[in-house]
Design an enzyme around this catalytic site. Structure first.
Site, short mmCIF file in Angstrom:
data_model
loop_
_atom_site.label_atom_id
_atom_site.label_comp_id
_atom_site.label_asym_id
_atom_site.label_seq_id
_atom_site.Cartn_x
_atom_site.Cartn_y
_atom_site.Cartn_z
CD GLU A 174 -3.21 -0.91 2.04
OE1 GLU A 174 -2.97 -0.18 3.15
OE2 GLU A 174 -4.10 -1.80 1.83
CD GLU A 293 -3.74 -5.97 2.96
OE1 GLU A 293 -4.46 -5.31 3.54
OE2 GLU A 293 -2.30 -5.81 3.16
O1 AHR Z 1 -5.15 -6.00 6.74
C1 AHR Z 1 -4.94 -4.95 7.81
C2 AHR Z 1 -4.24 -3.65 6.85
O2 AHR Z 1 -5.05 -3.02 5.96
C3 AHR Z 1 -3.07 -3.97 6.27
O3 AHR Z 1 -1.91 -3.95 7.00
C4 AHR Z 1 -2.82 -2.71 5.34
O4 AHR Z 1 -2.23 -3.26 4.21
C5 AHR Z 1 -4.28 -2.42 5.00
O5 AHR Z 1 -4.61 -1.27 5.18
#
Ligand code: AHR
Length: 496
Positions: A174, A293
């Site tokens: 990110e 994610e």
């Molecule tokens: O999964 C929780 C968080 O969400 C992760 O660390 C991040 O990559 C995202 O913002």
């Protein structure tokens, strides 16, 4: 009155083989995911490695294939050398992504041992926030090179003679988010990532790399970040990452269940960027999508660990509607099996997870079930589903079929996944495979609950659980079933 839907399929109308890595997970050093979650030497359930066997046994049911580690945001401040060597000599550090204390008792060797035990393929995220590209390259050497050079010899000194052969690496996390340690504009990330990628592939040319895509559809960086990064990294990127967390803050269940439109669209837009850049670069190499994610997450968003060790962070409680949305993500991944090759449920225990520990107790949350029902049936080729049936319009997400669906053909078996999004009506569903008669139902489960907000708790664990589904009938070469309102079913059908 039930609404009626017919699902039309044909064995020739194939999308692509389903990559088993669509059923991956994510373990971050965050809250109680690692410590007090998967790894707890003090627990009565601890095995000789300090891992909780009750957690591992439950995770086995999910048949996870690939696990991303050590973050997430955590990765952008993590120095992998802190997590190797004698445990007593590892430093305790202030962890800045989640403002917690990190004792580094669990690191690369412990993670790889866990992967071996569980049959998981490791996927490591390198630090391209506070870390230098060369540090990332050194981690590849540590994990993947035979002995005879500095970092590989460190692995040997830590007791691992054979290379860990980590096949998949993420180039940061990110990096377009201002909350990220070391956040930079796209052009600067692209340079950092290209430098790291080149050196990492020089250390081991067999590895595959995931370039860090823009982290959300609502971000101002969406698409433009991805274009710039892919153009600069070029053929070094095997995949680009997508992230997505969804929720129902307005309490509109019907619209929430229609979020699949927006997930489909995110995938198709990201693929469009990949294809456009490929064309512009006149390259034979196509970057595929890594949805590394995804989940429901909107309630427990406070991420300040107040300098504590293993603080309670992001411990979301999941209900029936969340489970149906998780099924929606998986439908979408299967329907896009030609472009999405990897996906990681974020995360696997305690932190926005299907499992919650409390002391030595373990709770299975609602979202566990759709993942299990899909993952146990993931082998095969995704088939195009033509749906003939009623639709409705979500307030923000647009028009969707009341019945959401996906299907996987596995030789003489057809797996069909069905979500009835209707809040009040049962669904009568006919499944017609045009060129092969359905003989019988081999197995089926259904997940539903008393209302959209019903959730499992330590006190009442069975509010939303999957149960065997005996409502599937095969006759005249087709299958028919009745799904309750707000339910998800997975069917395995025997074909002639
Ligand atoms: O999964 C929780 C968080 O969400 C992760 O660390 C991040 O990559 C995202 O913002």
């Amino acid at each position: 009155m039930a609404h009626k839907t017919t699902l039309h399929l044909h064995t020739s109308f194939q999308i692509a083989p389903v990559d088993p890595r669509l059923f991956g997970g994510f373990l971050e050093h965050l809250g109680r995911a690692v410590y007090d979650g998967i790894y707890d030497p003090q627990s009565h359930h601890a095995d000789t490695d300090g891992c909780r066997t009750d957690v591992l046994d439950a995770l086995r049911r999910l048949a996870l294939t690939v696990i991303r580690y050590p973050g997430g945001n955590f990765a952008s401040g993590y120095h992998w050398q802190d997590g190797i060597g004698l445990v007593e000599e590892r430093p305790t550090v202030r962890e800045l992504a989640w403002q917690s204390l990190e004792p580094n008792r669990f690191g690369s060797e412990e993670f790889i041992r866990l992967c071996c035990k569980m049959g998981w393929s490791p996927m490591l995220t390198v630090n391209l926030g506070a870390g230098a590209p060369e540090e990332a390259r050194n981690w590849v050497e540590y994990c993947n090179c035979p002995g005879g050079s500095r970092y590989a010899d460190m692995r040997l000194a830590n007791g691992s003679d054979r290379p860990h052969a980590v096949p998949l690496w993420c180039l940061g996390n990110e990096m377009d988010g201002p909350w990220q340690i070391g956040h930079v504009p796209a052009d600067q990330y692209a340079i950092r990532a290209q430098q790291a990628a080149k050196m990492m592939k020089d250390a081991d040319k067999s590895i595959e790399l995931v370039a860090c895509g823009s982290c959300g559809v609502g971000m101002p960086t969406y698409m433009e970040w991805d274009r710039q990064v892919l153009e600069h990294i070029g053929d070094l990127a095997d995949y680009v990452s997508l992230h997505r967390y969804v929720g129902n803050p307005t309490g509109d269940t019907a619209d929430y269940l229609a979020v699949t439109n927006s997930i489909d669209r995110q995938i198709e837009e990201m693929d469009a960027v990949c294809r456009a850049v490929q064309a512009k670069r006149h390259s034979a190499k196509r970057a595929y999508l890594c949805f590394d994610e995804w989940n429901v997450w909107y309630r427990d968003t406070q991420g300040d660990g107040e300098s504590k060790f293993a603080p309670h962070l992001l411990e979301e409680t999941y209900n029936l509607e969340d489970a149906l949305v998780v099924a929606g993500f998986l439908h979408s991944f299967v329907r896009h099996a030609d472009v999405v090759k990897i996906a990681n449920l974020a995360q696997i225990v305690n932190v926005i997870a299907p499992l919650l520990t409390r002391g030595d107790d373990l709770l299975i949350q609602s979202i566990f079930y759709p993942f299990e029902m899909f993952s146990q049936r993931k082998k095969g080729i995704s088939l195009r589903c033509a749906i003939e049936g009623p639709t409705y319009a979500g307030a923000t997400n647009g028009v969707v079929h009341k019945l959401d669906s996906s299907a996987i053909l596995d030789g003489d078996r057809l797996h069909v996944f069905l979500t009835n999004r209707s809040l009040e009506q049962a669904a009568e569903v006919d499944i017609v495979l045009a060129d092969r008669p359905v003989l019988s139902c081999a197995s089926a489960e259904v997940l539903t609950g008393p209302d959209p907000k019903a959730a499992n708790t330590f006190e009442k664990r069975d509010a939303v659980v999957a149960v065997p589904f005996d409502g599937v009938k095969a006759a005249e070469g087709r299958a028919r079933c009745h799904l309750p309102p707000l339910s998800f079913a997975a069917l395995t059908l025997n074909l002639a």
